[in-house]
Design a protein around this motif. Sequence first.
Motif, PDB file in Angstrom:
ATOM      1  N   SER A  49     -81.418  39.808  29.469  1.00 17.96           N
ATOM      2  CA  SER A  49     -79.837  40.536  29.597  1.00 17.96           C
ATOM      3  C   SER A  49     -80.464  41.598  29.873  1.00 17.96           C
ATOM      4  CB  SER A  49     -79.526  40.675  27.763  1.00 17.96           C
ATOM      5  OG  SER A  49     -78.809  41.608  27.429  1.00 17.96           O
ATOM      6  N   VAL A  50     -81.630  42.768  30.240  1.00 21.75           N
ATOM      7  CA  VAL A  50     -81.625  44.078  30.377  1.00 21.75           C
ATOM      8  C   VAL A  50     -81.437  43.433  32.275  1.00 21.75           C
ATOM      9  CG1 VAL A  50     -83.396  45.496  30.986  1.00 21.75           C
ATOM     10  CG2 VAL A  50     -82.676  44.843  29.165  1.00 21.75           C
ATOM     11  N   ALA A  51     -81.927  42.853  32.992  1.00 23.27           N
ATOM     12  CA  ALA A  51     -81.964  42.334  34.222  1.00 23.27           C
ATOM     13  C   ALA A  51     -80.716  42.037  34.809  1.00 23.27           C
ATOM     14  CB  ALA A  51     -83.437  41.205  34.563  1.00 23.27           C
ATOM     15  N   LEU A  52     -80.017  41.347  33.435  1.00 23.58           N
ATOM     16  CA  LEU A  52     -78.036  41.389  33.897  1.00 23.58           C
ATOM     17  C   LEU A  52     -77.325  42.131  34.031  1.00 23.58           C
ATOM     18  CD1 LEU A  52     -77.512  37.865  32.774  1.00 23.58           C
ATOM     19  CD2 LEU A  52     -77.964  37.746  34.759  1.00 23.58           C
ATOM     20  N   GLU A  53     -77.830  43.418  33.321  1.00 26.05           N
ATOM     21  CA  GLU A  53     -77.334  43.903  33.456  1.00 26.05           C
ATOM     22  C   GLU A  53     -77.814  45.895  34.425  1.00 26.05           C
ATOM     23  OE1 GLU A  53     -77.178  47.902  29.928  1.00 26.05           O
ATOM     24  OE2 GLU A  53     -77.746  46.737  29.761  1.00 26.05           O
ATOM     25  N   GLU A  54     -78.712  45.423  34.677  1.00 29.08           N
ATOM     26  CA  GLU A  54     -79.253  46.227  35.831  1.00 29.08           C
ATOM     27  C   GLU A  54     -78.677  45.643  36.800  1.00 29.08           C
ATOM     28  OE1 GLU A  54     -83.352  46.189  36.102  1.00 29.08           O
ATOM     29  OE2 GLU A  54     -83.177  47.849  33.857  1.00 29.08           O
ATOM     30  N   ALA A 107     -75.871  44.184  37.519  1.00 33.40           N
ATOM     31  CA  ALA A 107     -74.370  45.065  37.557  1.00 33.40           C
ATOM     32  C   ALA A 107     -74.636  46.234  38.043  1.00 33.40           C
ATOM     33  CB  ALA A 107     -73.668  44.416  35.989  1.00 33.40           C
ATOM     34  N   LEU A 108     -74.934  46.702  37.214  1.00 37.33           N
ATOM     35  CA  LEU A 108     -74.887  48.323  37.506  1.00 37.33           C
ATOM     36  C   LEU A 108     -75.352  48.353  39.153  1.00 37.33           C
ATOM     37  CD1 LEU A 108     -76.663  50.275  34.348  1.00 37.33           C
ATOM     38  CD2 LEU A 108     -74.596  50.224  34.970  1.00 37.33           C
ATOM     39  N   SER A 109     -76.479  48.078  39.433  1.00 40.95           N
ATOM     40  CA  SER A 109     -76.586  47.806  41.473  1.00 40.95           C
ATOM     41  C   SER A 109     -75.202  48.117  41.367  1.00 40.95           C
ATOM     42  CB  SER A 109     -78.019  47.909  41.264  1.00 40.95           C
ATOM     43  OG  SER A 109     -77.501  45.824  41.922  1.00 40.95           O
ATOM     44  N   HIS A 110     -74.617  46.913  41.371  1.00 39.59           N
ATOM     45  CA  HIS A 110     -73.317  46.378  42.382  1.00 39.59           C
ATOM     46  C   HIS A 110     -72.264  46.666  41.811  1.00 39.59           C
ATOM     47  CE1 HIS A 110     -74.436  42.294  43.266  1.00 39.59           C
ATOM     48  NE2 HIS A 110     -74.987  42.093  42.066  1.00 39.59           N
TER      49      HIS A 110
END
Length: 50
Positions: free
Chosen positions: A23-28, A30-33
Amino acid sequence: MGMPVITASSTTRDQAITDLIQSVALEETALSHILNAEGEKIQKWWLSPT
């Protein structure tokens, strides 16, 4: 690229930790995009003739 599908999993401690890290990896990601898109907007503005 659509939304990722995260399926329900067993409730073992190891699986919960794995799910949390995922979940944290997916959030990161998304933020990078978002940051990349904002950077592209700034570059477009900076390089546009006035």
